[in-house]
Write an enzyme that holds these catalytic residues in place. Structure first.
Site, PDB file in Angstrom:
ATOM      1  NE  ARG A  27      -3.364  -2.259   2.780  1.00 20.28           N
ATOM      2  CZ  ARG A  27      -2.792  -3.098   3.309  1.00 20.28           C
ATOM      3  NH1 ARG A  27      -2.100  -3.652   3.634  1.00 20.28           N
ATOM      4  NH2 ARG A  27      -3.665  -4.977   3.781  1.00 20.28           N
ATOM      5  CE  LYS A  80      -7.440  -0.732   5.492  1.00 17.63           C
ATOM      6  NZ  LYS A  80      -8.786  -1.368   4.154  1.00 17.63           N
ATOM      7  CG  HIS A  92      -4.203   0.314  -3.814  1.00 22.11           C
ATOM      8  ND1 HIS A  92      -3.942  -0.564  -2.234  1.00 22.11           N
ATOM      9  CD2 HIS A  92      -5.824  -1.111  -3.573  1.00 22.11           C
ATOM     10  CE1 HIS A  92      -4.426  -0.945  -1.661  1.00 22.11           C
ATOM     11  NE2 HIS A  92      -5.440  -1.751  -2.020  1.00 22.11           N
ATOM     12  NE  ARG A  94      -3.525  -4.427  -0.681  1.00 20.01           N
ATOM     13  CZ  ARG A  94      -2.398  -5.097  -0.086  1.00 20.01           C
ATOM     14  NH1 ARG A  94      -0.781  -5.258  -0.149  1.00 20.01           N
ATOM     15  NH2 ARG A  94      -2.980  -5.760   1.476  1.00 20.01           N
ATOM     16  CG  HIS A 132      -6.034  -9.978   1.629  1.00 18.17           C
ATOM     17  ND1 HIS A 132      -6.053  -9.581   0.686  1.00 18.17           N
ATOM     18  CD2 HIS A 132      -5.469  -8.472   2.371  1.00 18.17           C
ATOM     19  CE1 HIS A 132      -5.622  -8.294   0.017  1.00 18.17           C
ATOM     20  NE2 HIS A 132      -5.656  -7.872   0.718  1.00 18.17           N
ATOM     21  CE1 TYR A 167      -6.595  -6.032  -1.670  1.00 14.96           C
ATOM     22  CE2 TYR A 167      -5.098  -5.678  -2.501  1.00 14.96           C
ATOM     23  CZ  TYR A 167      -6.206  -5.432  -1.345  1.00 14.96           C
ATOM     24  OH  TYR A 167      -5.830  -3.830  -0.569  1.00 14.96           O
TER      25      TYR A 167
END
Length: 355
Positions: free
Chosen positions: A183, A216, A291, A294, A317, A326
Site C-alpha cells: 500500500r 493497515k 493501489h 498492489r 489479508h 484483488y
C-alpha cells in the site's frame, strides 16, 4: 438450552445463546477467531438495524438492510460479505439439528427461518469486484508504465535538468510497490534496514524478505506488521542498485528508503500525484491509482502459479475473500490451467487403458 427453564429475559437470553452456539460451531470448523468475531459483529449490526430478534426476521429486512448498506457507500463486495455472514447465521439457527425452532416456539410462538435467498442477495457482477481505480494492470500495461518510468529517468538525466535523482527514486518506488504488493503508506514508511536475507532464497541476497512495519491497522488497533518474501529477482536487483549506488547521493543521515531533498520521507499524497502524472503520460484510465499496482501483484502471482494462501499472506489479508477481490486472472491463465487439467486427465485415461 434446557427444556422447562423459565427465563427472566427470554429474548436477550436466547439471542446470546444462539450467537454463542454459532461461534462454537465455527470454532469446531477451525475458523480463525478474527473471522468469527467479524461475523458475530455483522449479525449484531443486523439485530440493531432491524430492532428485532432473528426469529422474527423476514426477507423484507434483508432488502431494507441491503439498501441501507448501499446508500451508506458500502462496496458491492462488502455488501455481499455482510449478507453471506448473516446468511450463515440464519442457516445455523434454522437448522432443526440445533433445535432452535423448538426453543423459539416454546418461548415466542414463532421459529427462525432462512431469510437470505438467491433472489434477494447480491451476486458476482463481474470477474473483478474491487473499485475500478484499483483494477490490476495487464502485463503489457505494467511494462509500459515501468518503461515510461525508466525513460523519464534517462530523459531528465540527459537534459541536465534538476530532478534526475527524484525521478530515479520514484521509478524504483513504483517497482517496489508492485513487486512486494504494498500500500502507499507501507511503501512510504519503509527504511533501508527493513530488508533481510531469506535463507530459503539465497539468490536474492540481502533483499530476500521485506519487513512491513506500517501495515493497515484494524479498527482502533496499531499498525499491523508482516514479512513479505521476495519473488522477483529483477526487483531485488533494482532495490540493491538504489540502496547501494543511488540513494547515497541524497547525502541523508536518515534511514528512510525514499528520502526527499529536505531529508523528509516521500508521503502517500506525493506517491499518488506522481503516479497520476505517469499514468496520464502512458495513456491509462484516469481513475487508476497506485493501489492498482498492489492488485496487479496479487493477480500476476496467481497467474504465475503461486498458491492462493501464499498470496493472501504476502498481502497481509485476514480473509481469503479479500484477496479474491484483488485478483482478476487473464484468459491466457485460465486456458493454460484448463490445458494442464485436461492433459493430466487424458494422460491418466491413456495409462489406465494401456494397463
Amino acid at each position: 438450552m434446557r427444556d422447562g427453564l423459565s427465563l427472566l429475559a427470554p429474548e436477550e437470553t436466547v439471542l446470546a445463546a444462539m450467537i454463542e452456539g454459532w461461534e462454537q460451531q465455527q470454532r469446531s470448523r477451525m475458523l480463525a477467531n478474527l473471522t468469527i468475531e467479524r461475523r458475530t459483529q455483522i449479525v449484531r449490526r443486523l439485530v440493531v438495524f432491524t430492532n428485532d430478534y432473528p426469529w422474527r426476521w423476514s426477507s423484507a429486512d434483508v432488502e431494507e438492510w441491503t439498501t441501507h448498506l448501499v446508500e451508506s457507500g458500502a462496496a458491492h463486495s462488502t455488501v455481499r460479505l455482510y449478507q453471506m455472514a448473516a446468511s450463515l447465521f440464519c442457516s445455523y439457527i434454522s437448522d432443526v439439528r440445533y433445535r432452535w425452532h423448538e426453543v423459539c416456539e416454546r418461548h415466542f410462538g414463532v421459529h427462525p427461518v432462512q431469510i437470505f435467498h438467491e433472489w434477494n442477495m447480491v451476486v458476482h457482477r463481474s470477474d473483478y469486484e474491487g473499485r475500478p481505480g484499483n483494477r490490476p494492470l495487464t502485463r503489457d500495461e505494467l511494462q509500459a508504465f515501468f518503461d515510461y518510468c525508466d525513460t523519464r529517468v534517462n530523459r531528465v538525466g540527459a537534459s541536465g535538468r534538476k530532478g534526475w535523482l527524484a525521478s530515479y527514486r520514484d521509478a524504483t518506488l513504483f517497482k517496489v510497490i508492485y513487486a512486494w504488493g504494498l500500500r502507499r503508506r507501507e511503501a512510504s514508511m519503509l527504511d533501508t534496514v527493513d530488508w533481510t536475507a531469506n535463507p530459503a532464497a539465497t539468490e536474492f541476497g540481502r533483499y530476500g524478505a521485506l519487513s512491513v512495519r506500517h501495515g493497515k491497522a484494524l479498527s482502533g488497533g496499531p499498525p499491523r506488521r508482516r514479512t513479505v518474501l521476495t519473488t522477483m529477482e529483477w526487483a531485488a536487483e533494482a532495490v540493491d542498485e538504489w540502496v547501494t549506488e543511488i540513494r547515497p547521493l541524497y547525502d541523508s543521515d536518515q534511514l528512510a528508503l525514499w528520502p526527499t531533498e529536505r531529508s523528509a520521507r516521500v508521503g502517500a499524497v506525493s506517491i499518488s500525484q506522481r503516479f497520476a502524472e505517469y499514468r496520464d503520460a502512458v495513456g491509462l484510465e484516469k481513475h487508476l491509482g497506485p493501489h492498482c499496482l498492489r492488485h496487479s501483484y496479487a493477480t500476476h502471482l496467481l497467474e504465475d502459479g503461486f498458491d492462493h494462501l501464499f498470496v493472501q499472506q504476502q498481502l497481509g489479508h485476514s480473509w481469503g475473500s479479500t484477496t479474491a477481490i484483488y485478483t482478476s486472472v487473464g484468459t491466457d491463465y485460465k486456458n493454460n490451467a484448463l490445458r494442464r487439467a485436461l492433459s493430466r486427465a487424458f494422460t491418466t485415461a491413456s495409462t489406465d487403458e494401456e494397463n
